[in-house]
Design an enzyme around this catalytic site. Sequence first.
Site, PDB file in Angstrom:
ATOM      1  N   HIS A 279       4.040  64.258  -8.240  1.00  0.00           N
ATOM      2  CA  HIS A 279       4.817  64.158  -7.005  1.00  0.00           C
ATOM      3  C   HIS A 279       5.942  65.192  -6.971  1.00  0.00           C
ATOM      4  O   HIS A 279       6.246  65.768  -5.929  1.00  0.00           O
ATOM      5  CB  HIS A 279       5.363  62.739  -6.860  1.00  0.00           C
TER       6      HIS A 279
ATOM      7  N   GLU B 258     -24.477  68.791 -10.711  1.00  0.00           N
ATOM      8  CA  GLU B 258     -23.449  69.210 -11.672  1.00  0.00           C
ATOM      9  C   GLU B 258     -23.955  69.155 -13.108  1.00  0.00           C
ATOM     10  O   GLU B 258     -23.177  69.203 -14.047  1.00  0.00           O
ATOM     11  CB  GLU B 258     -22.171  68.387 -11.495  1.00  0.00           C
TER      12      GLU B 258
END
Length: 600
Positions: free
Chosen positions: A194, A436
Amino acid sequence: MSDRLLKGIGVSPGIAIGQALVLRTTMPDVPHRVVPRLRVGKEVRRLRAAVSDVRRHLVELKLKTVDRAGVDEARIFDAQIMMLEDKDFLAGVEELIRENHLAAEKAYEFKALEMRDLWDGTGSPRLKDRLVDLNSVTVRVLEHLLHRGTTEMWDELTEARVIVAREIAPGLTVQLPRDRVLAIVSEEGTRTSHAAILAHSMGIPAVMGLAGAMDRIEPAAVVIVDGGRGTVLLHPTDEELAEARQDEVRRRELASQVADVADHPAVTLDGARIALRGNVDVPDEVDVARAHRAEGVGLLRTEFFITGRNALPSEEEQVKYFRRVGEAFAGHPVVIRTYDVGGDKLPAPFVAPAEANPFLGWRAIRVCLDQPELLRTQVRAILRAGARANLWLMIPLVTRLDEVERTRAIVHEEAAKLAAQGIEAARTIPVGVMIETPAAAVLADRFVAESDFVSVGTNDLTQYTLVVDRGNARLADRFTPHDPSVLRLLKNVADAARAAGKPASVCGEMASEPLSAFLLMGLGYDTFSVAPPALPLIRWTVRRVSVSHARTSAHAALGARSAEEVLDILRLALAQAVDLKLIEPHARLPVGPRPASLPL
Ligand code: PEP
Ligand code: MG
């Protein structure tokens, strides 16, 4: 120079030159204190009062953030408020007070440490990001309970400085006097921290995840911080200072060119429309992706529902989230990936023996098919939310065709059950696979035939093809999706999808870097899904190149002998379309156990 150049993660671009201010902060020392039985009730009240005061303070910080960074960024404090008010956590603290007669601060510290260990133990970078929030909340509550005012570390900040700290909480970032902060450097933190997101919004260059920064950077040392490259250069020479200033001029030039086309469609010079979607890892990123004009979500990761939590999410909780994302991108597809759990991060209710090679172990669709209730709940939630949104379901890490068949059968059965129960739900949804693994890429034609769409996860495809752990810093040079072997697989997948007329996209980090995006267009891909902050640069790149040029370059790249040769070919080709010096800081791929999103 190499011993003066420290490398971390560039989380907020910009170059800053200045003296370091090294902030040393520690968790408050909480004395062990027990209270008599009669005072237990009072301690509980004291705890509740502290939580409510800290909540008030966080709300104030949130308001301040609206002013200083923006409305979306201010929501960061909602995460802290949610942590602060977590009912299970607080019930645990109260239980410790009541049963063990611990003083409120000791009980709180105990539970917070327990939580920290739990999150740390998952090895998930996303939870590691949230650890900084957890620490920040913990310090606030403890300081309140210990009757200490929260220390205002920036009191020492009398002149503009580069702030160096072990970790930076978002609360600190937003309170720092902007005119006195040249850059931020921290040992902890990633692109999705953050504090990183805030630093970016506030235009503060920042480098995080720089191990040993506190020891290596002496107080008052002059440094050059490059928040794009993720480097800190100690004691720069005059020449290095001049070059850094030049780099900053180029960075601003690119930023302004990219901003100019932010609202334009991603169309190549020869008129090909490229769809640009966002990868959304956590709910916070939905708004970020929208802000960057994502045309839907090409990879909605759902692991956050599970990692670090004690219980599995309910069907309702998932329906709510999927509806929210669907609504946010109305008219565009939202590709929800079923849980890519296991190996290093199993949901709490499942106890599996430790594995010698978790990344070759019981993971992703393997776990989901062995524990079908986990998958069935998720499938039901997707079908229900899919009644009114364009939701697609994507299966991670497939290696065998029967994994697609079995998942499809589950989708079919759950759709029938929902219909029989009279519950509003989509009757069917597109089911696709992530390519993948080499197994899936080699058998691309067969997987394409079984699927409604495919999306290439280049992070894992590179890891498994080259046998290079994507999180191993020592092997970082070898982790390259430009290796000719990976290129050939990428081409195989694009060709197979085109032959079958099915959509194929790339959702690995590779697509978020200009040289590679150019290459991928040349290999036949027209849809990319990338960390939302990378969208503007890719849009800018697309608008400067032509697919026909990309095709000839990709053809040449396929004939190269090494990744270096591939990159040389791409650089030479792209130099005809853009000033390579402008994109040079972006011409490298992030490596990590999971791709961390770039900041806003
Ligand atoms: C990938 O492997 O490329 C991918 C997009 O999935 P994740 O990074 O979540 O493993
Ligand atoms: Mg993957």
